[in-house]
Enzyme design. Sequence first.
Site, PDB file in Angstrom:
ATOM      1  N   CYS A 121       0.699  -1.286   0.064  1.00 32.86           N
ATOM      2  CA  CYS A 121       0.017   0.014   0.147  1.00 32.86           C
ATOM      3  C   CYS A 121       0.884   1.259  -0.013  1.00 32.86           C
ATOM      4  O   CYS A 121       0.666   2.171  -0.744  1.00 32.86           O
ATOM      5  CB  CYS A 121      -1.001   0.141   1.139  1.00 32.86           C
ATOM      6  SG  CYS A 121      -1.903   1.464   1.348  1.00 32.86           S
ATOM      7  N   CYS A 218      -6.232  -2.972   7.354  1.00 31.46           N
ATOM      8  CA  CYS A 218      -7.474  -2.227   7.254  1.00 31.46           C
ATOM      9  C   CYS A 218      -8.753  -2.971   6.494  1.00 31.46           C
ATOM     10  O   CYS A 218      -9.807  -2.669   6.880  1.00 31.46           O
ATOM     11  CB  CYS A 218      -7.256  -1.016   6.305  1.00 31.46           C
ATOM     12  SG  CYS A 218      -6.640  -1.086   4.759  1.00 31.46           S
TER      13      CYS A 218
END
Length: 384
Positions: A121, A218
């Site tokens: 990410c 997440c």
Amino acid sequence: MTMSLTETPLNSLGLPKAPAETRVVVAMSGGVDSSVVAAMLKDEGYDVVGVTLQLYDHGAALAKKNACCAGIDIHDARRVAEEMGFPHYVLDYENIFREAVIDEFADSYLAGATPVPCIRCNERVKFKDLLATARDLDADCMATGHYIQRFEGRDGPELHSAADPARDQSYFLFSTTPEQLDFLRFPLGHLKTKDETRALARRFGLEVADKPDSQDICFVPNGDYASVIEKLRPGAGAPGEIVDTEGRVLGRHEGVIHYTIGQRRGLGIGGLTEPLYVVKLDVDNARVIVGPKELLATRIVPVREINWLGDAPFTSRPEWRLSVKVRSTRPPREAVVRPISETEAEVELLAPEEGVSPGQACVFYAPEGSRVFGGGWIWKGRSA
């Protein structure tokens, strides 16, 4: 060295501009760290622009707390911007995030690896697409709430571990390139404890001052990787056999995706005289292979996709004496790194490590001091 009257002194971000003339894009996750960075820079007089990336399904995440980049956290980031009086934008990056991070995460698990999606990410979304957006907004730099330090070295900016070892995030940022490092700033890296960050949040009157830290990946609620993968890849939980290293069947499993290298608990094998660990995942044959703890010891670690942050070229030496981390939760260990090419190497650990797994990162550090020399991805392992 004396400064001439015409020279502009460097501001706190190391740029030769007055803060009011320096535009800083702050990557805001909605947590206390990035909120403090934005508030602190605004308080110092910088031209702050907050940007939050919506990375995964907003509707499904509205009630999910303690995760970045969705739901309540977007609201928290927006509220901080309103409180401090700077513009804030939410960018929909769901498709980019799925293609660049989530899909590879699922496929890696299906291939028997143990991926680290937070690194991908940072590498493929935050420090690539978001950084490009910051440049489009005419920013002079981009700041984040990561706990890592950036110093100006003799040959350009250097990456260093955070001052607080308990908060250090260098393992997750090893793939930051020199070009990205030139544009990035990490204002919290020098803080000694998280309490200092929360004290700053209270000083600026931020409601997120006591907000808990995010714990899970997440898009993986409660750490349940298997359920997420089964949703993304229906049929991924195919059952199979648990076998020992000789191929003897010891039990059954409900899917290789439920296991990781080094796992001991939850194997569902009874009547054993010694503890057994997962030593290999045979994805093609849907087999989980278990064995004694000593089979987990690995000395030779092949690494590829290397991002090198040293001053001299990676291949300029036959070997580098460095310290390396093969897991985020482990301290650096002494190693010899032997380049094969500019992006591939063989890492020899001076003392064997247990549970080295494909899909994890191998991060390079200076033998002494805090400098980070980059790292790469473990792509297969063999004992030596």
